[in-house]
Design a protein around this motif. Structure first.
Motif, PDB file in Angstrom:
ATOM      1  N   SER A 137       7.349 -56.482   4.986  1.00 34.97           N
ATOM      2  CA  SER A 137       7.621 -55.110   4.565  1.00 34.97           C
ATOM      3  C   SER A 137       7.002 -54.813   3.205  1.00 34.97           C
ATOM      4  O   SER A 137       6.508 -53.703   2.950  1.00 34.97           O
ATOM      5  CB  SER A 137       9.128 -54.851   4.536  1.00 34.97           C
ATOM      6  OG  SER A 137       9.789 -55.748   3.659  1.00 34.97           O
ATOM      7  N   GLY A 138       6.994 -55.817   2.308  1.00 34.27           N
ATOM      8  CA  GLY A 138       6.356 -55.626   1.012  1.00 34.27           C
ATOM      9  C   GLY A 138       4.857 -55.415   1.131  1.00 34.27           C
ATOM     10  O   GLY A 138       4.246 -54.706   0.334  1.00 34.27           O
ATOM     11  N   ALA A 139       4.278 -56.016   2.158  1.00 33.55           N
ATOM     12  CA  ALA A 139       2.848 -55.810   2.396  1.00 33.55           C
ATOM     13  C   ALA A 139       2.552 -54.363   2.736  1.00 33.55           C
ATOM     14  O   ALA A 139       1.484 -53.828   2.399  1.00 33.55           O
ATOM     15  CB  ALA A 139       2.365 -56.716   3.526  1.00 33.55           C
ATOM     16  N   THR A 140       3.494 -53.690   3.420  1.00 36.34           N
ATOM     17  CA  THR A 140       3.281 -52.278   3.715  1.00 36.34           C
ATOM     18  C   THR A 140       3.376 -51.430   2.463  1.00 36.34           C
ATOM     19  O   THR A 140       2.758 -50.368   2.388  1.00 36.34           O
ATOM     20  CB  THR A 140       4.323 -51.786   4.742  1.00 36.34           C
ATOM     21  OG1 THR A 140       5.625 -51.819   4.157  1.00 36.34           O
ATOM     22  CG2 THR A 140       4.311 -52.650   5.986  1.00 36.34           C
ATOM     23  N   ALA A 141       4.148 -51.898   1.467  1.00 37.61           N
ATOM     24  CA  ALA A 141       4.309 -51.133   0.230  1.00 37.61           C
ATOM     25  C   ALA A 141       3.187 -51.393  -0.766  1.00 37.61           C
ATOM     26  O   ALA A 141       2.809 -50.503  -1.531  1.00 37.61           O
ATOM     27  CB  ALA A 141       5.656 -51.464  -0.424  1.00 37.61           C
ATOM     28  N   LEU A 142       2.639 -52.614  -0.770  1.00 40.49           N
ATOM     29  CA  LEU A 142       1.639 -52.979  -1.766  1.00 40.49           C
ATOM     30  C   LEU A 142       0.304 -53.382  -1.150  1.00 40.49           C
ATOM     31  O   LEU A 142      -0.737 -52.831  -1.486  1.00 40.49           O
ATOM     32  CB  LEU A 142       2.168 -54.122  -2.640  1.00 40.49           C
ATOM     33  CG  LEU A 142       3.403 -53.817  -3.487  1.00 40.49           C
ATOM     34  CD1 LEU A 142       3.887 -55.082  -4.187  1.00 40.49           C
ATOM     35  CD2 LEU A 142       3.092 -52.735  -4.514  1.00 40.49           C
ATOM     36  N   GLY A 245       5.884 -48.185   2.862  1.00 40.84           N
ATOM     37  CA  GLY A 245       6.201 -49.573   2.548  1.00 40.84           C
ATOM     38  C   GLY A 245       7.440 -49.718   1.693  1.00 40.84           C
ATOM     39  O   GLY A 245       8.225 -50.651   1.872  1.00 40.84           O
ATOM     40  N   LEU A 246       7.636 -48.795   0.736  1.00 41.47           N
ATOM     41  CA  LEU A 246       8.870 -48.824  -0.050  1.00 41.47           C
ATOM     42  C   LEU A 246      10.077 -48.645   0.854  1.00 41.47           C
ATOM     43  O   LEU A 246      11.091 -49.340   0.709  1.00 41.47           O
ATOM     44  CB  LEU A 246       8.838 -47.715  -1.108  1.00 41.47           C
ATOM     45  CG  LEU A 246       7.905 -47.896  -2.298  1.00 41.47           C
ATOM     46  CD1 LEU A 246       8.000 -46.682  -3.222  1.00 41.47           C
ATOM     47  CD2 LEU A 246       8.261 -49.163  -3.077  1.00 41.47           C
ATOM     48  N   GLY A 247       9.966 -47.701   1.783  1.00 42.42           N
ATOM     49  CA  GLY A 247      11.056 -47.501   2.732  1.00 42.42           C
ATOM     50  C   GLY A 247      11.277 -48.735   3.585  1.00 42.42           C
ATOM     51  O   GLY A 247      12.420 -49.137   3.846  1.00 42.42           O
TER      52      GLY A 247
END
Length: 394
Positions: A137-142, A245-247
């Motif tokens: 999920s962090g990969a989607t944010a960053l 990604g934050l979500g």
């Protein structure tokens, strides 16, 4: 303990970046390779399909390998596959290189999840799985937004080199910091697939396939679905992916804590229902940037909030087969991602890119029904084995 979990998260971050970054650079890939946007979407499909099909095969054939060796080998193969994608000049070989990268992901992610679950007591499994899945999920944010910006400012090949570098960095972290992890008892492919005969497992895995097919039908073609809100800007699209990604990170971590306290069935039902409402409104919210920001945040939260309770449900049903069922769930997730490339292309042809979420909504509804069936089957099993008045928690 948590230091070891965070080390595994480094690897899932690189796998997650590879999984999600292609959507942000899809138009550039299509232009360079001289293919349609739907044909370019097959890069997502091939990677995910390779992962889904090969995960149980890899798990069966490498059961005697030390876990650390398997984790390292997976990340290095992931890096090699991305280097090939960046270097190869034509569509066919590029597709093949995505299968190589998918094999690396198939080696790494289920092993990381099962290792995480084995490092903690049962009452903390939800949080442990959430920490490791936070890499995805962090990969989607960053990772994915940064890769999209790199592709927009430089070339899409530079994005693939970025992903390869992340995989090498993750391998270095595991090689240096993770202690040796012994292999699990060897289980043949037939026995690994045996849990599929249990209807509770089957309907839970079907829920994963249906829900994530719905969620990623729109994500695979997010550049086209949100082009009115982004104005065609890769940088603005990267910003939207960052919000998504934050979500996703918030939903993943929040669900991890809730799953240890609240029945997973309620988390799954709530997350999928809210996601369905969000998708129903997307043909309106994807017109303007402020509304799009809210829509993609809700999308990210609800999509990833369902993953941890689904994993937890599988472990609870068959604790002795946790490694097997977690691997099957990871395969189901990536099978959904692979199918979403095809369903997204079909949806665009039928209803258009801006209404693509309505096409995905149908899969969410089917996933909600599948989850309800799984819940009922689990409750019936517990009613037969639990003492009167025992609480149902799955």
């Amino acid at each position: 303990m948590y230091r070891r979990l965070l080390i595994l998260t480094l690897g899932t971050f690189s796998v997650g970046t590879d999984s999600f970054v292609i959507a942000g650079i899809l138009p550039d890939i299509a232009h360079t390779l001289g293919v349609t946007i739907s044909a370019a979407g097959m890069l997502i499909t091939v990677f995910a399909f390779s992962y889904a099909v090969l995960s149980p095969v890899v798990a069966a054939t490498t059961a005697h390998w030390p876990r650390k060796r398997l984790l390292l080998g997976g990340l290095l193969l992931l890096a090699f596959g991305n280097a090939l994608t960046a270097l190869l000049p034509s569509y066919g070989p590029v597709l093949a290189s995505r299968a190589v990268a998918g094999l690396g992901a198939a080696m790494f992610t289920p092993t990381a999840s099962a290792t995480a679950a084995s490092l903690v007591p049962p009452e903390k499994r939800g949080r442990a799985l959430a920490v490791v899945m936070a890499g995805l999920s962090g990969a989607t944010a960053l990772g994915a937004p940064l890769g999209t910006v790199i592709g927009s400012e430089a070339t899409w090949q530079a994005t693939l080199w970025f992903v390869a570098a992340l995989a090498v960095l993750g391998a270095l972290g595991i090689g240096v910091l993770l202690p040796a992890v012994p292999p699990v008892p060897a289980i043949g492919l037939r026995k690994r697939l045996a849990p599929l005969k249990d209807a509770r497992i089957g309907f839970t895995l079907l829920t994963t396939v249906l829900v994530f097919t719905g969620l990623y039908t729109n994500y695979s073609y997010v550049a086209e679905s949100y082009d009115r809100a982004t104005g065609g800007s890769g940088t603005v699209l990267a910003g939207l992916l960052f919000v998504w990604g934050l979500g996703a990170t918030a939903g993943n971590l929040g669900a991890g804590r809730l799953t240890d306290k609240v029945s997973p069935r309620w988390i799954i039902a709530t997350a999928v229902t809210v996601a369905g409402i969000d998708f129903a409104l997307m043909p309106l919210t994807n017109r303007h940037l402020p509304a799009a920001v809210v829509a993609v945040f809700v999308w990210g939260v609800c999509g990833w909030a369902s993953l941890v309770p689904l994993q937890h449900r599988l472990i609870t049903v068959h604790p002795a087969h946790a490694t097997v069922t977690i691997g099957l769930n990871a395969a189901a997730t990536y099978l959904a991602v692979s199918v979403s490339g095809l369903t997204g292309a079909a949806g665009i042809a039928l209803v258009g890119a801006h209404r693509l979420s309505l096409f995905g909504l149908g899969f969410l509804v089917l996933g909600l029904l599948s989850s309800a069936v799984a819940t009922r089957l689990i409750e019936r099993g517990e009613e037969r084995t639990a003492p009167p008045g025992a609480a149902l928690s799955t």
